[in-house]
Design a protein around this motif. Structure first.
Motif, short mmCIF file in Angstrom:
data_model
loop_
_atom_site.label_atom_id
_atom_site.label_comp_id
_atom_site.label_asym_id
_atom_site.label_seq_id
_atom_site.Cartn_x
_atom_site.Cartn_y
_atom_site.Cartn_z
N ALA A 1 9.23 -5.63 -6.10
CA ALA A 1 8.47 -4.50 -5.52
C ALA A 1 7.63 -3.82 -6.61
N ALA A 2 8.21 -3.63 -7.80
CA ALA A 2 7.47 -3.01 -8.90
C ALA A 2 6.24 -3.85 -9.22
N ASN A 3 6.43 -5.14 -9.29
CA ASN A 3 5.35 -6.04 -9.64
C ASN A 3 4.22 -6.00 -8.61
N ALA A 4 4.60 -6.09 -7.35
CA ALA A 4 3.60 -6.11 -6.28
C ALA A 4 2.81 -4.80 -6.25
N LEU A 5 3.53 -3.67 -6.39
CA LEU A 5 2.84 -2.38 -6.29
C LEU A 5 1.97 -2.12 -7.53
N ALA A 6 2.45 -2.53 -8.70
CA ALA A 6 1.65 -2.36 -9.91
C ALA A 6 0.35 -3.17 -9.80
N LEU A 7 0.48 -4.39 -9.32
CA LEU A 7 -0.70 -5.24 -9.17
C LEU A 7 -1.70 -4.64 -8.19
N ALA A 8 -1.19 -4.07 -7.11
CA ALA A 8 -2.08 -3.57 -6.06
C ALA A 8 -2.71 -2.22 -6.42
N PHE A 9 -1.96 -1.34 -7.10
CA PHE A 9 -2.43 0.04 -7.20
C PHE A 9 -2.68 0.55 -8.62
N TRP A 10 -2.37 -0.21 -9.64
CA TRP A 10 -2.66 0.24 -11.00
C TRP A 10 -3.93 -0.41 -11.50
N PRO A 11 -4.77 0.29 -12.26
CA PRO A 11 -4.63 1.71 -12.54
C PRO A 11 -4.88 2.53 -11.28
N GLY A 12 -4.12 3.64 -11.13
CA GLY A 12 -4.31 4.47 -9.96
C GLY A 12 -3.21 5.51 -9.77
N PRO A 13 -3.32 6.29 -8.69
CA PRO A 13 -2.44 7.46 -8.50
C PRO A 13 -1.06 7.11 -7.94
N LEU A 14 -0.38 6.20 -8.62
CA LEU A 14 0.95 5.76 -8.21
C LEU A 14 1.89 5.79 -9.40
N THR A 15 3.07 6.39 -9.22
CA THR A 15 4.10 6.39 -10.25
C THR A 15 5.26 5.53 -9.76
N LEU A 16 5.68 4.60 -10.60
CA LEU A 16 6.79 3.72 -10.24
C LEU A 16 8.03 4.13 -11.03
N VAL A 17 9.11 4.39 -10.31
CA VAL A 17 10.38 4.74 -10.96
C VAL A 17 11.19 3.46 -11.12
N VAL A 18 11.45 3.11 -12.39
CA VAL A 18 12.16 1.85 -12.71
C VAL A 18 13.34 2.15 -13.64
N ARG A 19 14.22 1.18 -13.81
CA ARG A 19 15.30 1.37 -14.79
C ARG A 19 14.68 1.37 -16.18
N LYS A 20 15.11 2.33 -17.01
CA LYS A 20 14.43 2.51 -18.29
C LYS A 20 15.07 1.75 -19.43
N ARG A 21 14.27 1.45 -20.45
CA ARG A 21 14.82 0.87 -21.67
C ARG A 21 15.29 1.99 -22.60
N GLY A 22 16.21 1.62 -23.49
CA GLY A 22 16.85 2.61 -24.37
C GLY A 22 15.90 3.33 -25.31
N ILE A 23 14.73 2.78 -25.56
CA ILE A 23 13.84 3.42 -26.54
C ILE A 23 13.23 4.72 -26.00
N ILE A 24 13.34 4.91 -24.68
CA ILE A 24 12.81 6.15 -24.10
C ILE A 24 13.86 7.26 -24.24
N PRO A 25 13.50 8.35 -24.91
CA PRO A 25 14.48 9.42 -25.13
C PRO A 25 15.02 9.98 -23.81
N ASP A 26 16.29 10.37 -23.83
CA ASP A 26 16.92 10.94 -22.63
C ASP A 26 16.18 12.18 -22.13
N LEU A 27 15.57 12.89 -23.06
CA LEU A 27 14.87 14.13 -22.68
C LEU A 27 13.72 13.83 -21.69
N VAL A 28 13.09 12.67 -21.86
CA VAL A 28 11.98 12.30 -20.97
C VAL A 28 12.47 12.12 -19.55
N THR A 29 13.65 11.53 -19.42
CA THR A 29 14.15 11.15 -18.09
C THR A 29 15.22 12.12 -17.59
#
Ligand code: TXA
Ligand code: MG
Length: 331
Positions: A84-112
């Motif tokens: 689903a992430a792949n299909a929506l990214a292909l169809a609507f990015w770049p554009g006004p869509l935010t996809l919520v996905v499981r995050k990798r550890g390099i993203i600080p907890d404060l962000v999420t």
């Protein structure tokens, strides 16, 4: 706070280089996206991200959207990239869509906000894209307004709202979409809309095969998208929504309020013809309405309106995101 004006369609790279350098060094830079202006900080620099929460007065339980220049860069931040992430990214990015996905550890907890998912977006505004390319780092950016206030659709809104709390404002003119991106959770098999936006559930369904819409109750219970709770996107005035068939009661309310010395504004499709009411005639197509919605709220605030009478948009799914923002403004 400083302001840099750039060409909205063909931004001058030299001007953006400086903004990008500020971002990389941990400073706050506000910039235009096609939806609303964002308050950006280096997403992998926890101290920089903390500045965002401080500047906005935002509760740290409300996670931030991370902006990147390409779907490839987005994917590098995700632990899992579902079909689903792949299909929506292909169809609507770049554009006004935010996809919520499981995050990798390099993203600080404060962000999420401590969660194990992250909201990712590739914006389509030429200035945002060029700035993200120059920065070369993911940029966390909520709307560039004080928490609970109306999102900014011009650089002027940003400056008046945040002032010295931000190092640099990149002015790329008024934004074109005018309301925030559609937020979609794609961690499961069926994409789930957490925040409505101008990319509709129907178009998501046509790309991903199915769609679910999170109810207010679910959002409240799971605290999945805390930004969706409570009063938001609201002008300072009390907002009252009405239908044409309530017009007599509305005119009476307007008259009583103006008699009491209150300032009354109205956002309507056809003039109320009421004396002393500051009136804005709204567009009858959803894209046009969305583009000017927040600018009109800002004008109502500038006019220090106490009461804003808002004519309900027509029924129909294409108005859902607008209806959502208007309902929120009445709380
Ligand atoms: O159009 C937009 O999305 C703008 C521009 C600047 O990109 N940004 C924006 O950010 O509206 P903000 O922070 O004002 O709203 C982000 C929304 C909030 O409702 C938040 O709760 C939700 O996205 N959100 C962010 N990360 C999330 C996550 N991991 N899970 C669920 N919801 C999330
Ligand atoms: Mg916001």
């Amino acid at each position: 706070m400083r302001l840099t004006k750039v060409d909205p369609d063909a931004p001058q790279r030299e001007l953006l280089k400086e903004a990008a350098e500020l971002l990389r060094s941990g400073q706050l830079v506000a910039f235009p996206t096609e939806t609303v202006y964002g308050l950006g900080a280096h997403a992998l620099d926890e101290a920089a991200v903390r500045l965002i929460y401080e500047a906005k007065g935002r509760p740290s339980v409300n996670p931030l959207i991370v902006h990147v220049a390409s779907p490839k860069a987005a994917r590098e931040l995700a632990l899992e990239w579902t079909a689903a992430a792949n299909a929506l990214a292909l169809a609507f990015w770049p554009g006004p869509l935010t996809l919520v996905v499981r995050k990798r550890g390099i993203i600080p907890d404060l962000v999420t906000a401590g969660g194990d998912t992250v909201g990712l977006r590739v914006p389509s505004h030429p200035v945002a894209l060029a700035l993200l390319e120059e920065a070369g780092v993911p940029v966390a950016a909520p709307s560039a307004n004080l928490s609970t206030q109306v999102s900014p659709t011009t650089a002027d809104h940003v400056m008046r709202g945040l002032g010295e709390r931000v190092t640099l404002v990149v002015d790329g003119g008024p934004t074109s979409v005018g309301i925030e991106s559609t937020v979609v959770d794609v961690t499961g098999a069926i994409p789930r809309v957490l925040r409505p936006g101008m990319i509709s559930p129907e178009s998501i369904k046509s790309v991903a095969g199915a769609v679910e819409i999170a109810t207010q109750k679910e959002l409240g219970e799971s605290a999945k998208s805390p930004g969706m709770m409570g009063r938001h996107y609201a002008p300072r005035a009390r907002v009252r929504l009405f239908n044409r068939d309530e017009i007599d009661a509305v005119l009476r309310e307007a008259r009583d309020a103006t008699r009491q010395g209150k300032r009354v504004g109205a956002m309507v499709f056809v003039s109320l013809g009421a004396e002393g009411v500051r009136e804005y005639i709204m567009m009858t197509n959803p894209a046009g309405y969305a583009r000017l919605l927040y600018a009109t709220f800002h004008q109502m605030d500038d006019a220090r309106c106490d009461l804003v009478l808002v004519e309900r948009p027509p029924s129909g799914a294409e108005w859902d995101a607008i209806r959502d923002r208007l309902e929120r403004a009445t709380r």
